[in-house]
Design a protein around this motif. Sequence first.
Motif, PDB file in Angstrom:
ATOM      1  N   ALA A  20       0.841  -1.194   0.000  1.00 19.86           N
ATOM      2  CA  ALA A  20       0.000   0.000   0.000  1.00 19.86           C
ATOM      3  C   ALA A  20       0.877   1.245   0.000  1.00 19.86           C
ATOM      4  CB  ALA A  20      -0.905  -0.006   1.229  1.00 19.86           C
ATOM      5  N   LEU A  21       0.481   2.229  -0.795  1.00 21.35           N
ATOM      6  CA  LEU A  21       1.225   3.483  -0.891  1.00 21.35           C
ATOM      7  C   LEU A  21       0.238   4.645  -0.823  1.00 21.35           C
ATOM      8  CD1 LEU A  21       3.449   2.545  -3.978  1.00 21.35           C
ATOM      9  CD2 LEU A  21       4.137   2.504  -1.581  1.00 21.35           C
ATOM     10  N   ASP A  22       0.697   5.745  -0.241  1.00 21.99           N
ATOM     11  CA  ASP A  22      -0.125   6.948  -0.309  1.00 21.99           C
ATOM     12  C   ASP A  22       0.005   7.523  -1.723  1.00 21.99           C
ATOM     13  OD1 ASP A  22       2.269   8.443  -0.478  1.00 21.99           O
ATOM     14  OD2 ASP A  22       2.265   8.896   1.657  1.00 21.99           O
ATOM     15  N   ASP A  23      -0.749   8.546  -2.030  1.00 21.83           N
ATOM     16  CA  ASP A  23      -0.772   9.095  -3.392  1.00 21.83           C
ATOM     17  C   ASP A  23       0.609   9.540  -3.867  1.00 21.83           C
ATOM     18  OD1 ASP A  23      -3.458   8.606  -3.660  1.00 21.83           O
ATOM     19  OD2 ASP A  23      -4.078  10.653  -3.168  1.00 21.83           O
TER      20      ASP A  23
ATOM     21  N   PHE B 246       2.786   6.467  -4.465  1.00 23.63           N
ATOM     22  CA  PHE B 246       2.293   5.740  -5.631  1.00 23.63           C
ATOM     23  C   PHE B 246       2.712   6.437  -6.918  1.00 23.63           C
ATOM     24  CE2 PHE B 246      -0.912   5.028  -8.943  1.00 23.63           C
ATOM     25  CZ  PHE B 246      -0.814   3.653  -9.070  1.00 23.63           C
ATOM     26  N   ASN B 247       2.566   7.745  -6.962  1.00 17.20           N
ATOM     27  CA  ASN B 247       2.962   8.499  -8.157  1.00 17.20           C
ATOM     28  C   ASN B 247       4.461   8.365  -8.417  1.00 17.20           C
ATOM     29  OD1 ASN B 247       0.358   9.328  -8.723  1.00 17.20           O
ATOM     30  ND2 ASN B 247       0.539  11.191  -7.499  1.00 17.20           N
TER      31      ASN B 247
ATOM     32  N   PHE C 242       6.296   5.811  -7.524  1.00 16.29           N
ATOM     33  CA  PHE C 242       6.479   4.426  -7.960  1.00 16.29           C
ATOM     34  C   PHE C 242       6.140   4.272  -9.441  1.00 16.29           C
ATOM     35  CE2 PHE C 242       4.474   0.191  -8.489  1.00 16.29           C
ATOM     36  CZ  PHE C 242       5.601  -0.604  -8.282  1.00 16.29           C
ATOM     37  N   VAL C 243       4.991   4.787  -9.841  1.00 16.20           N
ATOM     38  CA  VAL C 243       4.579   4.699 -11.242  1.00 16.20           C
ATOM     39  C   VAL C 243       5.574   5.436 -12.126  1.00 16.20           C
ATOM     40  CG1 VAL C 243       2.789   5.388 -12.897  1.00 16.20           C
ATOM     41  CG2 VAL C 243       2.144   4.325 -10.729  1.00 16.20           C
TER      42      VAL C 243
END
Length: 103
Positions: free
Chosen positions: A68-71, A74-75, A77-78
């Motif tokens: 799980a990642l916060d926004d 996550f951004n 990571f992507v």
Amino acid sequence: MVQIPTASPSSAAHSADQKRSINLRIEAGTRQLIDQAAAALGKTRTEFMVESARREATDVLLDQRLFALDDTAFNAFVDALDNPPSAGPKLRALMSRKPGWQD
């Protein structure tokens, strides 16, 4: 989302005819340790081992598949997936080597 199968009391009753044996050879000290831990929890050896193995299996699968990642994370990571760094000299050398099984 990964679904990890779990046994509920109602499903356990319906699957009694689907149970399978697992035979293990373990050292006497390990068996004694397991028996002591099971007794401390008021469980049989089988109950203790099945619950412990199921819990560990679930943890392993979740560690391999779920995070799980916060926004913001996550951004990032992507972005890292979409824009990998260019190959450096060590990676280029590794990729140009002939695999050991092809000698």
